[in-house]
Structure formats: structure tokens, C-alpha cells
Design a protein around this motif. Sequence first.
Motif, short mmCIF file in Angstrom:
data_model
loop_
_atom_site.label_atom_id
_atom_site.label_comp_id
_atom_site.label_asym_id
_atom_site.label_seq_id
_atom_site.Cartn_x
_atom_site.Cartn_y
_atom_site.Cartn_z
N UNK A 1 -13.82 -7.22 11.00
CA UNK A 1 -12.96 -6.06 11.20
C UNK A 1 -11.49 -6.48 11.21
N UNK A 2 -11.20 -7.56 11.91
CA UNK A 2 -9.82 -8.05 11.95
C UNK A 2 -9.34 -8.49 10.58
N UNK A 3 -10.22 -9.15 9.83
CA UNK A 3 -9.85 -9.60 8.48
C UNK A 3 -9.62 -8.40 7.56
N UNK A 4 -10.45 -7.36 7.69
CA UNK A 4 -10.27 -6.17 6.86
C UNK A 4 -8.96 -5.46 7.20
N UNK A 5 -8.59 -5.49 8.47
CA UNK A 5 -7.29 -4.92 8.85
C UNK A 5 -6.17 -5.68 8.16
N UNK A 6 -6.26 -7.02 8.17
CA UNK A 6 -5.26 -7.84 7.47
C UNK A 6 -5.25 -7.52 5.98
N UNK A 7 -6.44 -7.37 5.41
CA UNK A 7 -6.53 -7.12 3.97
C UNK A 7 -5.91 -5.77 3.61
N UNK A 8 -6.09 -4.77 4.48
CA UNK A 8 -5.47 -3.46 4.24
C UNK A 8 -3.95 -3.58 4.27
N UNK A 9 -3.41 -4.36 5.21
CA UNK A 9 -1.97 -4.58 5.25
C UNK A 9 -1.49 -5.29 3.99
N UNK A 10 -2.27 -6.26 3.51
CA UNK A 10 -1.90 -6.97 2.29
C UNK A 10 -1.93 -6.03 1.09
N UNK A 11 -2.97 -5.20 1.00
CA UNK A 11 -3.05 -4.28 -0.13
C UNK A 11 -1.89 -3.28 -0.10
N UNK A 12 -1.54 -2.82 1.08
CA UNK A 12 -0.38 -1.91 1.19
C UNK A 12 0.89 -2.61 0.72
N UNK A 13 1.03 -3.89 1.07
CA UNK A 13 2.19 -4.65 0.61
C UNK A 13 2.20 -4.83 -0.90
N UNK A 14 1.04 -5.09 -1.48
CA UNK A 14 0.92 -5.20 -2.93
C UNK A 14 1.41 -3.92 -3.59
N UNK A 15 1.03 -2.79 -3.02
CA UNK A 15 1.35 -1.49 -3.63
C UNK A 15 2.82 -1.11 -3.50
N UNK B 1 -13.66 2.16 7.96
CA UNK B 1 -12.61 1.53 8.77
C UNK B 1 -11.47 1.05 7.88
N UNK B 2 -11.82 0.47 6.74
CA UNK B 2 -10.79 -0.04 5.84
C UNK B 2 -9.89 1.10 5.33
N UNK B 3 -10.51 2.17 4.85
CA UNK B 3 -9.73 3.29 4.32
C UNK B 3 -8.91 3.94 5.41
N UNK B 4 -9.48 4.09 6.59
CA UNK B 4 -8.74 4.65 7.72
C UNK B 4 -7.50 3.80 8.03
N UNK B 5 -7.68 2.47 8.02
CA UNK B 5 -6.55 1.57 8.30
C UNK B 5 -5.47 1.72 7.23
N UNK B 6 -5.89 1.75 5.97
CA UNK B 6 -4.91 1.87 4.89
C UNK B 6 -4.17 3.20 4.96
N UNK B 7 -4.88 4.28 5.23
CA UNK B 7 -4.25 5.60 5.31
C UNK B 7 -3.23 5.65 6.45
N UNK B 8 -3.52 5.01 7.56
CA UNK B 8 -2.57 4.97 8.68
C UNK B 8 -1.31 4.22 8.28
#
Length: 277
Positions: free
Chosen positions: A98-112, A223-230
Motif C-alpha cells: 500500500x505504501x509503495x502504491x502511494x509512492x507510485x501514484x505520486x510518481x505517476x502524477x509527477x510524470x504527468x 486505493x491506487x486510483x483514489x490516491x491519484x485522484x486526491x
Amino acid sequence: MVSTQEIALDRTQRIGEGRSAEVFVDKSGQILKLYKAKWGKSLAEKEFVATSFAHSQGLRVPAPLGIIERHGRSGVLFEHIDGKTVLEHFRRNPVGMLGALRQLAHIQFGIHTIDNAPLPNQQDALRVQVSRARVPAWLKQTTLAVLDRLPDGDNLCHGDLHPENALYTPDGLVVIDWEKSTSGHPTADVARTELILRSGRTRFVNAWAKAADAQIRARLADFYVWTYCRLSGLDRRDIDAWRLPMIVARLSGQAAPNEDDLQAEARRLGHHFAHLI
């Protein structure tokens, strides 16, 4: 300028293999990703360009060192990054995942946040994949009609971001495998990640284990999509709108163990949008 060089495989050690490529490490510690397919040269060139661009923008990616050729096969030479994939590292640690997926969502947001990416257009790439998908003609037409109504963009999109394409290191996650990256819309890229999280390959053969695995995957994807949307302020419905094109596009590649499930879901969604054709 892309440089091309020869490399001797007898001086390397194979450390991994995927559907489209093998990965080797040479005596100096450099990593060689060598494509299997006859179209490997174009894939290698695309991955080199995409990874070079991502690296130039300050993203945490392995530095690409050049294009290589060996016995008619093409690949890319990278600097060595010491680490296991997120999936390998957290396979038996759901909380850590879960923690890694949160990091990955932050990274994907940064990529975008990076635009004007010098890469193929996302919509064009999806249309080619849909045209090659193992689905009926009516479903291809429906999927293309849905694509016509979805947004285009010029943001950097990885195209295949998931726990097997991120390395866990003491300094954070490092994103690898950029050969499917495009210039496009972030919602499509997140929809692709969600699809892989929700319905990617599974190692289970027992029906009960498969069912439990599917439930866990669904919760991780949500959880991943929720994190990215936030992070982004995007609406979940904007990501859900890409589900049909992403499933059909995935059915253009090598058949997966869950092919029947993807086919059934594609047809279900296709019937929902059949009025568009």
C-alpha cells in the motif's frame, strides 16, 4: 543522436525475462535489455528516446547509455540500478505494498506534469492496438467510437506503470520499461495502471485462491486510483471512461492467462456503448 554498438552476450549474465525482452548484466555492471521480437529495433529506439527524455526531466529512471545490436536483435544499454521490483519486494507484505502504491501514484502524477513529450500520440497508439485486438468487428467499432469521445493530450505518459515496472531502492522507487510511453492524457495512463493492478497476471491455479487474489487486486486498484485522484483533483469517472479502450487494446498483445475474463468484460462494456455505432 542514438548510438549503436555491438555487445558480446557470452560476457553477460541473464537476470530476467519478460514477454518481449531478456535482461542481462555485463561484467561492468551495466544492464542490457535485449528485445526478442522482429520489430525489436523500433522498440529499442523508442525506449531509448523515451527514457532519455524522462531522465532529462529529472525523473528517477536508469540512465540509457545506447542502442545495442547482437545477432540481429536490438536492445538498450542502461546504467545498473540495484533493487528488486516493487512486486518482488512487497509480495508478502500487503501494508508495505500500500505504501509503495502511494509512492507510485505520486510518481505517476509527477510524470504527468511534464508536457510536450517527443513521443507517439497516445490516441494513435490505442487505435492501432484496437484494430489488432482479438475481438469482433462490432466491438472494435464501438471501442473506436468511445475513443472519439475521450480527451487527447500532450502529457508524458508511461503507458505501462505498475509494481513490476518500478524498482524498490533505499532512495525511493525507480521507474523502468518506458517502451510503451506516449504523449497523451493522464486519465488514460492511470486507467492502464488500474487495469493491470486489477486484472494482471496471477500465479494461482486454485479457484479459491484466484478469487481471494482478485479481491485483493480490486482493493489495491481502488486505493491506487483514489490516491491519484486526491493528488490530481481528477474525477474517478474520468478514469473509468477509458476502461473499454484499455481492455480492448490489451487484447491486441500476447494472450494472458485471464484472456477469457478480459474478453467477457470487453463485451459487457461494449454492449453498454453499442448505441454509439
